[in-house]
Enzyme design. Structure first.
Site, PDB file in Angstrom:
ATOM      1  N   LYS A  28       0.714  -1.383  -0.024  1.00  0.00           N
ATOM      2  CA  LYS A  28       0.132  -0.124   0.018  1.00  0.00           C
ATOM      3  C   LYS A  28       0.959   1.170  -0.047  1.00  0.00           C
ATOM      4  O   LYS A  28       2.200   1.432   0.484  1.00  0.00           O
ATOM      5  CB  LYS A  28      -0.988   0.003   1.067  1.00  0.00           C
ATOM      6  CG  LYS A  28      -2.145   0.756   1.121  1.00  0.00           C
ATOM      7  CD  LYS A  28      -3.321  -0.113   0.471  1.00  0.00           C
ATOM      8  CE  LYS A  28      -4.599   0.460   0.298  1.00  0.00           C
ATOM      9  NZ  LYS A  28      -5.621  -0.440  -0.078  1.00  0.00           N
ATOM     10  N   VAL A  84     -21.011  -1.022  -5.152  1.00  0.00           N
ATOM     11  CA  VAL A  84     -20.946  -2.581  -4.960  1.00  0.00           C
ATOM     12  C   VAL A  84     -22.489  -2.955  -4.672  1.00  0.00           C
ATOM     13  O   VAL A  84     -22.957  -4.079  -5.150  1.00  0.00           O
ATOM     14  CB  VAL A  84     -20.093  -3.134  -4.081  1.00  0.00           C
ATOM     15  CG1 VAL A  84     -19.953  -4.724  -4.084  1.00  0.00           C
ATOM     16  CG2 VAL A  84     -18.571  -2.508  -4.416  1.00  0.00           C
ATOM     17  N   GLY A 128     -26.535  -0.344   2.232  1.00  0.00           N
ATOM     18  CA  GLY A 128     -25.809   0.561   1.377  1.00  0.00           C
ATOM     19  C   GLY A 128     -25.785  -0.080  -0.044  1.00  0.00           C
ATOM     20  O   GLY A 128     -25.379  -1.038  -0.521  1.00  0.00           O
ATOM     21  N   VAL A 129     -26.373   0.779  -1.003  1.00  0.00           N
ATOM     22  CA  VAL A 129     -26.551   0.390  -2.379  1.00  0.00           C
ATOM     23  C   VAL A 129     -25.709   1.372  -3.154  1.00  0.00           C
ATOM     24  O   VAL A 129     -26.167   1.885  -4.234  1.00  0.00           O
ATOM     25  CB  VAL A 129     -27.968   0.272  -2.960  1.00  0.00           C
ATOM     26  CG1 VAL A 129     -28.628  -1.024  -2.412  1.00  0.00           C
ATOM     27  CG2 VAL A 129     -28.855   1.559  -2.443  1.00  0.00           C
ATOM     28  N   GLY A 130     -24.687   1.685  -3.055  1.00  0.00           N
ATOM     29  CA  GLY A 130     -23.400   2.504  -3.556  1.00  0.00           C
ATOM     30  C   GLY A 130     -22.979   1.587  -4.853  1.00  0.00           C
ATOM     31  O   GLY A 130     -23.720   0.600  -5.664  1.00  0.00           O
ATOM     32  N   TYR A 174     -25.345  -1.771  -5.190  1.00  0.00           N
ATOM     33  CA  TYR A 174     -26.315  -1.774  -6.501  1.00  0.00           C
ATOM     34  C   TYR A 174     -25.981  -2.673  -7.315  1.00  0.00           C
ATOM     35  O   TYR A 174     -27.156  -3.438  -7.656  1.00  0.00           O
ATOM     36  CB  TYR A 174     -25.920  -0.445  -7.194  1.00  0.00           C
ATOM     37  CG  TYR A 174     -26.712  -0.188  -8.493  1.00  0.00           C
ATOM     38  CD1 TYR A 174     -28.172  -0.042  -8.631  1.00  0.00           C
ATOM     39  CD2 TYR A 174     -26.020  -0.319  -9.612  1.00  0.00           C
ATOM     40  CE1 TYR A 174     -28.544   0.113  -9.755  1.00  0.00           C
ATOM     41  CE2 TYR A 174     -26.623  -0.122 -10.879  1.00  0.00           C
ATOM     42  CZ  TYR A 174     -27.857  -0.163 -10.834  1.00  0.00           C
ATOM     43  OH  TYR A 174     -28.517   0.085 -12.162  1.00  0.00           O
TER      44      TYR A 174
HETATM   45  P1  NAD Z   1     -20.028   3.543  -2.071  1.00  0.00           P
HETATM   46  O1  NAD Z   1     -19.665   4.503  -1.372  1.00  0.00           O
HETATM   47  O2  NAD Z   1     -20.300   3.695  -3.489  1.00  0.00           O
HETATM   48  O3  NAD Z   1     -21.287   2.932  -1.528  1.00  0.00           O
HETATM   49  C1  NAD Z   1     -21.407   2.799   0.066  1.00  0.00           C
HETATM   50  C2  NAD Z   1     -23.104   3.162   0.182  1.00  0.00           C
HETATM   51  O4  NAD Z   1     -23.419   3.058   1.648  1.00  0.00           O
HETATM   52  C3  NAD Z   1     -23.265   4.753  -0.157  1.00  0.00           C
HETATM   53  O5  NAD Z   1     -24.148   4.714  -1.348  1.00  0.00           O
HETATM   54  C4  NAD Z   1     -23.501   5.233   1.132  1.00  0.00           C
HETATM   55  O6  NAD Z   1     -24.539   6.389   1.002  1.00  0.00           O
HETATM   56  C5  NAD Z   1     -24.081   4.174   1.761  1.00  0.00           C
HETATM   57  N1  NAD Z   1     -24.200   4.196   3.285  1.00  0.00           N
HETATM   58  C6  NAD Z   1     -23.095   4.789   4.030  1.00  0.00           C
HETATM   59  N2  NAD Z   1     -23.464   4.707   5.273  1.00  0.00           N
HETATM   60  C7  NAD Z   1     -24.624   4.014   5.271  1.00  0.00           C
HETATM   61  C8  NAD Z   1     -25.390   3.354   6.443  1.00  0.00           C
HETATM   62  N3  NAD Z   1     -25.211   3.868   7.676  1.00  0.00           N
HETATM   63  N4  NAD Z   1     -26.636   2.700   5.936  1.00  0.00           N
HETATM   64  C9  NAD Z   1     -26.957   2.528   4.905  1.00  0.00           C
HETATM   65  N5  NAD Z   1     -26.184   2.815   3.727  1.00  0.00           N
HETATM   66  C10 NAD Z   1     -25.048   3.804   3.940  1.00  0.00           C
HETATM   67  O7  NAD Z   1     -18.712   2.423  -1.732  1.00  0.00           O
HETATM   68  P2  NAD Z   1     -18.639   1.089  -2.615  1.00  0.00           P
HETATM   69  O8  NAD Z   1     -17.714   1.079  -3.546  1.00  0.00           O
HETATM   70  O9  NAD Z   1     -19.803   0.465  -2.836  1.00  0.00           O
HETATM   71  O10 NAD Z   1     -17.915   0.150  -1.514  1.00  0.00           O
HETATM   72  C11 NAD Z   1     -18.769  -0.295  -0.431  1.00  0.00           C
HETATM   73  C12 NAD Z   1     -18.069  -1.090   0.634  1.00  0.00           C
HETATM   74  O11 NAD Z   1     -17.313  -2.148  -0.062  1.00  0.00           O
HETATM   75  C13 NAD Z   1     -16.868  -0.238   1.150  1.00  0.00           C
HETATM   76  O12 NAD Z   1     -16.482  -0.736   2.596  1.00  0.00           O
HETATM   77  C14 NAD Z   1     -15.820  -0.568   0.260  1.00  0.00           C
HETATM   78  O13 NAD Z   1     -14.529  -0.416   0.994  1.00  0.00           O
HETATM   79  C15 NAD Z   1     -15.979  -2.154   0.172  1.00  0.00           C
HETATM   80  N6  NAD Z   1     -15.053  -2.532  -1.077  1.00  0.00           N
HETATM   81  C16 NAD Z   1     -15.458  -2.149  -2.272  1.00  0.00           C
HETATM   82  C17 NAD Z   1     -14.993  -2.619  -3.478  1.00  0.00           C
HETATM   83  C18 NAD Z   1     -15.026  -2.025  -4.732  1.00  0.00           C
HETATM   84  O14 NAD Z   1     -14.807  -2.651  -5.573  1.00  0.00           O
HETATM   85  N7  NAD Z   1     -15.823  -0.786  -4.900  1.00  0.00           N
HETATM   86  C19 NAD Z   1     -14.021  -3.666  -3.114  1.00  0.00           C
HETATM   87  C20 NAD Z   1     -14.035  -4.218  -1.923  1.00  0.00           C
HETATM   88  C21 NAD Z   1     -14.663  -3.811  -1.081  1.00  0.00           C
END
Ligand code: NAD
Length: 376
Positions: free
Chosen positions: A80, A184, A180-182, A186
């Site tokens: 990292k 991943v 959380g439907v960001g 979604y």
């Molecule tokens: P993101 O920010 O796009 O999505 C997270 C979502 O969670 C957001 O829409 C946010 O509004 C929502 N949120 C925040 N607090 C909340 C709560 N208390 N209750 C409900 N919803 C809430 O992030 P992401 O890229 O989708 O990643 C999500 C998680 O997965 C993170 O912990 C990230 O580290 C992990 N992750 C992501 C990836 C990737 O490919 N993006 C890979 C490995 C791990």
């Protein structure tokens, strides 16, 4: 705590630091382990309260990458980089170019990628200085957005656990609560919907919850309640620490399996899940799809190969879950033990290779020496 003391705490051999007056670059590259291959891990470009916080972040995150890559059976160790965000005005391009040259100087022992505070345009800048960078745009042979692969892996992990816990080969008719439907979450909802699951979801951003719910016919609940929805699977896909002293006693599911990093607020929470008869999918095992996809760039990106490898997250989770159910050891500890076994086997292999090549080179010298001694 001193630098070497911190390194010892996380089991380190190697940390590189660089500063550059002109661009205000201050960076730390932590290479946690290279027994499986070059260290791979993102580059974080954020503000830190002090240098110790930056070092701890790099050490902690790189160690996590070792664990994730090992369980995903990737030919990579964990690394990292953190770049300390300068206080004042700075030329971001020049700073990242300098960082790219520093990465290049490590000769491929560390391969960098996106992380918090960096994005695709930054990787394109770094790429002008080194080939040891992944996470590039598809136009440059890159792997693009990792989220669909992460979601695919999570769906496979859920399937493995459903088979183990509920004895079902399909997700059809099962109820999954997604927190959380960001990015991943979604894509996970779409995977689950396609597999016939019923979905309840929540997001603190109403518009994201509404969009996902409309596309997968899900019920929306308030964010503060989603973890206590009675369901088969609870999938944390928001922030870290979702499984804590408050939430674990309130869960009403048989399985916890989601994408979020650092889901367990503490080791005790993992033990408490096990005591409640809930099988937890260790986060770094189930959410490796994005890493698997981006790592594919090192060998030349191939979406099909990424997908095939991501599908195998099923096998990893099945092995972890089965061992936990059989031995009674909490699943997060089983995963950690499996990582140590994989790294131990890699160390043994390296040692065997070294002794073989020592032996061969000794043989080579001997065979060269024999004729010489005859001639003289
Ligand atoms: P993101 O920010 O796009 O999505 C997270 C979502 O969670 C957001 O829409 C946010 O509004 C929502 N949120 C925040 N607090 C909340 C709560 N208390 N209750 C409900 N919803 C809430 O992030 P992401 O890229 O989708 O990643 C999500 C998680 O997965 C993170 O912990 C990230 O580290 C992990 N992750 C992501 C990836 C990737 O490919 N993006 C890979 C490995 C791990």
């Amino acid at each position: 705590m001193g630098v070497f003391e911190s390194m010892a705490q996380y089991g380190y051999g190697e940390v590189h630091m660089a500063r550059d007056e002109r661009t205000q670059l201050r960076t730390i590259i932590a290479i946690h382990d290279t027994r499986l291959g070059p260290a791979l891990g993102g580059c974080r470009f954020v503000s830190y309260v002090n240098e110790e916080a930056a070092l701890t972040d790099a050490l902690r995150l790189a160690r996590g990458m070792t664990f994730k890559a090992a369980l995903a059976r990737l030919p990579h160790g964990g690394g990292k980089a953190v770049i300390l965000l300068p206080d004042g005005e700075h030329d971001r391009t020049a700073l990242l170019q300098r960082f790219g040259r520093f990465v290049d100087g490590l000769g491929g022992r560390y391969v960098t990628a996106e992380d918090a505070g960096t994005g695709l345009p930054d990787m394109e800048i770094i790429r002008t200085q080194t080939k040891h960078v992944v996470g590039l745009g598809t136009a440059h042979g890159g792997s693009g957005d990792p989220s669909p692969f992460t979601a695919l892996g999570v769906r496979r992990g859920i399937e493995a656990y459903v088979e183990l816990v509920l004895g079902k080969k399909s997700l059809a008719g099962l109820h999954v609560a997604v927190q959380g439907v960001g990015h991943v979450g979604y894509h996970l909802c779409k995977e689950l919907h396609a597999a016939g699951a019923r979905i309840t979801l929540a997001d603190v951003r109403d518009e994201l919850a509404a969009r996902a719910a409309a596309e997968v016919s899900a019920q929306v609940v308030p964010a503060a309640e989603v973890h206590r929805v009675p369901c088969d699977v609870f999938a944390p896909c928001a922030l870290g620490g979702a499984l804590n002293d408050r939430t674990v006693p309130q869960l009403q599911c048989k399985i916890v399996a989601g994408a979020a990093n650092n889901q367990l607020a503490s080791d005790d929470n993992g033990v408490a899940l096990q005591a409640r008869g809930i099988l937890y999918a260790p986060d770094y095992a189930i959410n490796a799809g994005g890493l698997i996809n981006v790592a594919q760039e090192v060998a030349g990106y191939d979406a099909h190969a990424s997908r095939e490898r991501t599908l195998r997250i099923y096998d990893t989770l099945h092995a972890i879950g089965a061992r936990s159910l059989k031995t009674g050891e909490p699943s997060h500890r089983v995963a950690d033990a499996m990582v140590q076994e994989i790294l131990g086997a890699a160390a043994d292999n390296l040692q065997a290779q070294t002794s073989r090549s020592d032996h061969e080179s000794r043989g080579h010298i001997t065979s060269q020496m024999k004729p010489l001694s005859r001639d003289t």
